[in-house]
Design a protein around this motif. Structure first.
Motif, PDB file in Angstrom:
ATOM      1  N   ARG A   1       0.836  -1.196   0.000  1.00  0.00           N
ATOM      2  CA  ARG A   1       0.000   0.000   0.000  1.00  0.00           C
ATOM      3  C   ARG A   1       0.877   1.255   0.000  1.00  0.00           C
ATOM      4  NH1 ARG A   1      -4.302   0.187   4.594  1.00  0.00           N
ATOM      5  NH2 ARG A   1      -4.912   2.017   3.344  1.00  0.00           N
TER       6      ARG A   1
ATOM      7  N   PRO B   1       0.175   3.979   5.692  1.00  0.00           N
ATOM      8  CA  PRO B   1      -0.639   3.877   4.473  1.00  0.00           C
ATOM      9  C   PRO B   1      -1.735   4.927   4.447  1.00  0.00           C
ATOM     10  CG  PRO B   1      -1.182   2.110   6.001  1.00  0.00           C
ATOM     11  CD  PRO B   1       0.008   2.809   6.579  1.00  0.00           C
TER      12      PRO B   1
ATOM     13  N   ASP C   1      -5.440   6.438   2.804  1.00  0.00           N
ATOM     14  CA  ASP C   1      -6.683   6.287   2.046  1.00  0.00           C
ATOM     15  C   ASP C   1      -6.968   7.562   1.269  1.00  0.00           C
ATOM     16  OD1 ASP C   1      -7.311   3.675   2.975  1.00  0.00           O
ATOM     17  OD2 ASP C   1      -7.977   4.535   4.886  1.00  0.00           O
TER      18      ASP C   1
ATOM     19  N   LEU D   1      -3.545   5.203  -4.861  1.00  0.00           N
ATOM     20  CA  LEU D   1      -3.856   4.610  -3.557  1.00  0.00           C
ATOM     21  C   LEU D   1      -4.707   3.361  -3.682  1.00  0.00           C
ATOM     22  CD1 LEU D   1      -4.549   7.856  -1.473  1.00  0.00           C
ATOM     23  CD2 LEU D   1      -2.435   6.530  -1.653  1.00  0.00           C
TER      24      LEU D   1
ATOM     25  N   ARG E   1      -1.764  -1.866  -5.479  1.00  0.00           N
ATOM     26  CA  ARG E   1      -0.705  -2.444  -4.658  1.00  0.00           C
ATOM     27  C   ARG E   1       0.590  -2.341  -5.454  1.00  0.00           C
ATOM     28  NH1 ARG E   1      -3.984  -1.805  -1.423  1.00  0.00           N
ATOM     29  NH2 ARG E   1      -4.740  -3.222   0.222  1.00  0.00           N
TER      30      ARG E   1
END
Length: 397
Positions: A144, A157, A159, A173, A176
């Motif tokens: 991530r 990580p 979002d 985002l 992977r």
């Protein structure tokens, strides 16, 4: 031997702001640099770094008496243990600017002996979110993409990132990535996204351009096209604003000589070229050869601009002189004595210094002062809202 305070919780009163996104407190004769607090607050702070000696670092983990300027951070990761990208999300925007102004004034006083009231100006009415047009992410062990925690290699990580241009990180985002790879995302002036992945394979860096490549920007009454991952001001309003200040202060005479040092792709060189006219000369110096190539292409209609690739202190040693005005926009560490000495050897009437670090600016202003140049004007801009960074433009005569 100083007791190690790592992990210790301290109840303390927070003192003045300091350069670097923290405030200063003192406990038992030691300085504690506290993040996530504001001057005048009483907090419980957990020590996050202690290498012995006279100071340590801590995060305010509980606010006992809060400042009137404290607000709820718009990003939940702008908190102790979270992302290290933002320093002042817990302060209202006007107060953030006053904190930065205090830092600039303190650095000028301490390092250059100059007492001056400083005002940090908002660049536009866009607000403190959605401005960051260039973001460098890193992929964690789970693939991530995120940002590193403060003073750490740990990847937090994401979002979302509220200070990034809205929507610019969505596709990145959602994917992977190869763990450890860096993902560079640029949103240009036409709203296009440019994504490059840089990973280490068998000890060598390997880059892949996944989308875009050449960015388009608009500033100083020109359209610019250049490597999307090269240098350009991160805030969408910064380049045009800074070019206007340079145009106002430069006063380069018709037919005169000007230098644009650390020129990037030539933003300030274009301003100087318009002032000196076809019969004048502008020397643009930049160490990045791709930037020089982009600059030559963008300013091909201005034959009075000549480009040199190389280190500033070496190139200007045999530059055309005397020079009427010099503009320099050095990296964060500043210009340094060798560059300052090389500039003043050209006997410019005016020097315009664009600085992204107030300490480096103050040190170099002091060096210019030793050659007889004084700080005659200064403007400071909130080019990096929510962070401790501030951009200054100084006029030396």
């Amino acid at each position: 031997m100083t007791e190690n305070w790592l992990g210790r919780t301290l109840e303390l009163e927070i003192g003045p702001v300091a350069h670097g996104g923290h405030c200063v407190s003192r406990v038992d004769g030691r300085v504690v640099f506290v993040r996530h607090g504001l001057p005048g607050e009483r907090v419980r702070a957990e020590v996050t770094e202690d290498k012995g000696g006279a100071f340590c670092r801590a995060d305010a983990v509980e606010v006992l008496t809060g400042s009137e300027h404290r607000v709820e951070p718009p990003c939940p990761l702008a908190a102790p243990g979270g992302c290290g990208g933002c320093d002042w999300q817990h302060a209202d925007p006007a107060y953030q600017r006053s904190l930065k102004a205090a830092v600039v004034a303190e650095q000028l006083q301490r390092l250059a002996g100059i007492s001056r009231e400083v005002v940090v100006e908002a660049l536009d009415d866009h607000g403190p979110l959605g401005w960051r047009s260039r973001v460098r992410l890193v992929a964690g062990r789970d693939g991530r993409a995120g940002l590193r925690a403060h003073h750490s290699h740990r990847v937090v990580p994401l979002d979302d990132c509220p200070i990034a241009v809205k929507g610019s990180l969505d596709s990145v985002l959602a994917k992977r990535w190869r763990p450890g790879s860096e993902i560079e995302v640029t949103s240009d002036g036409d709203g296009h996204q440019h994504v490059r992945e840089v990973s280490t394979v068998h000890g060598r860096n390997k880059s892949r351009q996944l989308s875009g490549g050449d960015a388009v920007q608009h500033a100083a009454d020109r359209d610019w096209r250049f490597d999307a991952h090269g240098f350009w001001q991160v805030h969408p309003a910064a380049a045009d604003t800074f070019a206007q200040v340079v145009a106002e202060w430069a006063e380069a005479p018709r037919g005169g000589v000007a230098w644009d040092l650390y020129a990037g792709v030539g933003l300030f060189a274009s301003v100087l070229a318009e002032q000196v006219g076809p019969e004048g000369r502008v020397l643009a110096v930049e160490s990045g050869r791709r930037a020089v190539a982009d600059g030559e292409r963008n300013l091909a209609d201005l034959p009075q601009v000549s480009w040199r690739a190389g280190r500033v202190e070496h190139v200007v040693a045999d530059a055309p002189r005397p020079v009427d005005v010099v503009v320099l926009d050095p990296p964060r560490k500043g210009a340094g004595r060798e560059v300052v000495d090389a500039i003043v050897a050209g006997s410019p009437d005016r020097i315009i210094y664009v600085a992204c670090d107030p300490a480096a600016l103050a040190r170099d202003v002091a060096t210019f002062a030793s050659h007889g140049y004084s700080l005659s004007d200064l403007r400071a801009f909130d080019a990096f809202p929510m962070t401790h960074h501030v951009e200054c433009i100084a006029l030396l005569q």
